[in-house]
Design an enzyme around this catalytic site. Structure first.
Site, mmCIF file in Angstrom:
data_model
loop_
_atom_site.group_PDB
_atom_site.id
_atom_site.type_symbol
_atom_site.label_atom_id
_atom_site.label_comp_id
_atom_site.label_asym_id
_atom_site.label_seq_id
_atom_site.Cartn_x
_atom_site.Cartn_y
_atom_site.Cartn_z
ATOM 1 C CB SER A 71 -0.898 -0.005 1.237
ATOM 2 O OG SER A 71 -1.490 1.260 1.453
ATOM 3 C CE1 TYR A 117 -3.842 -1.400 5.217
ATOM 4 C CE2 TYR A 117 -2.764 0.682 4.699
ATOM 5 C CZ TYR A 117 -3.408 -0.471 4.292
ATOM 6 O OH TYR A 117 -3.602 -0.693 2.950
#
Length: 345
Positions: free
Chosen positions: A189, A202
């Protein structure tokens, strides 16, 4: 006198080695910069994946489903993993109807090491050795300050987004090494490249996934396993349920990508054996800025591009939970026959 001569010879050899290493560095820099420039106009040819066995984790919906669909259209045998059996079974049936390839679906919680190993053995026996592994499964806890985030959700984020890559590589990489053939795809990501407010666990998990994939790529290089390729994907927001509600300040510069478009770009990068892919391309520019900007100015830029309030309107799907006594898998040619299902406790 003899000792002195040996010392002089050793010094000369070290000097020659240094000259050789500097020459290799300069030559390599010129050559690979030139190659990269040429590839801007003459892309690497796409490889053929017909007949390859592709495993996609997190394949029940969203980006994983679209990646599987794109590879299936090219003739690859599909092995789909997801924690949500109902959604996965629906996706598998849809792909069997629309694609002329074998499709196998297996319920698997990739955060559980023993479960990954167990389901991997079933895949090897029923389908064969996986030659393209797409680690796509991921979770996000939502907008919590780090100290307020429930420990179980932080733990699950780290296990799904990072540790799962370790276990799937352990399960399927040995067969690739034996044949010197395969492809490892890490779907990370932009959060693995840039810090984002409210996403400490995250960002840490996605950054770790990138570091892991890069390290394995270096191991393969040292082992002279040139037939095993690595592709690391770092997308910005994609219109899946994972980041539902999130907004972008600059849609022309950092658009929220359509999942099908993103999947097509990712599959194209795999077929052309690119090691890195950032989506959209503007992320490359931001990475360069990050490398050269002073830290405090970098924070201003993060705020300017929306990194401080990205999660303000987030209302994505909750972290999935596992309910056991679900089907482990369904054969590619099965229908509603209960004998075609295998169950696990």
């Amino acid at each position: 006198m003899r000792t002195r001569v040996i010392e002089v010879l050793e010094h000369a050899l070290l000097s020659l080695r240094s000259v050789k290493e500097v020459f290799e560095l300069l030559f390599g820099a010129v050559f690979y910069f030139f190659e990269a420039f040429v590839r801007l106009f003459v892309p690497h040819p796409r490889k053929d994946v017909e007949g390859e066995i592709v495993l996609v984790t997190g394949a029940a919906d969203g980006l994983g489903k679209q990646i599987a669909k794109e590879l299936g259209r090219l003739g690859a045998t599909l092995v789909l993993w997801d924690v949500n059996w109902e959604a996965l079974d629906k996706t598998a049936k849809e792909l069997r109807q629309s694609l002329d390839v074998r499709v196998y679906a297996y319920a698997c919680d990739c955060s559980r090491r023993t479960e990954v190993y167990r389901v991997a053995e079933v895949v090897k026996k029923e389908v064969g050795d996986v030659s393209i592994l797409v680690n796509n499964a991921g979770v996000v806890t939502g907008k919590y300050a780090f100290t307020e985030a429930p420990d179980n959700l932080v733990d699950r984020t780290l296990r799904v987004n990072t540790a799962a890559h370790f276990w799937t590589y352990k399960a399927f990489l040995p067969a690739m090494l034996q044949r010197n053939h395969g492809h490892l795809v890490c779907v990370s990501s932009h959060g693995g490249l840039f810090a984002l407010n409210g996403l400490a666990d995250y960002c840490a998990s996605k950054s770790a996934a990138i570091g892991f994939a890069e390290s394995i790529a270096l191991e393969l290089l040292v082992l002279k396993k040139e037939g095993i390729k690595t592709t690391i994907v770092c997308p910005y927001l994609i219109n899946t349920a994972m980041f539902q509600g999130c907004r972008t300040k600059w849609p022309s510069l950092l658009p929220i990508m359509d999942q099908r478009e993103a999947a097509e770009t990712i599959v194209d990068a795999v077929l052309r054996e690119k090691m890195y892919l950032a989506l959209p391309g503007s992320l490359y520019f931001l990475m360069v800025l990050k490398s050269f900007l002073p830290a405090k100015l970098g924070i201003i830029f993060i705020n300017f591009f929306g990194g401080l309030d990205l999660m303000d309107h987030f209302h994505g799907v909750p972290v999935p939970t596992v309910t056991y006594k679900k089907p482990l898998r369904q054969r590619s040619d099965s229908s509603s026959d209960p004998q075609s299902l295998t169950y696990y406790e």
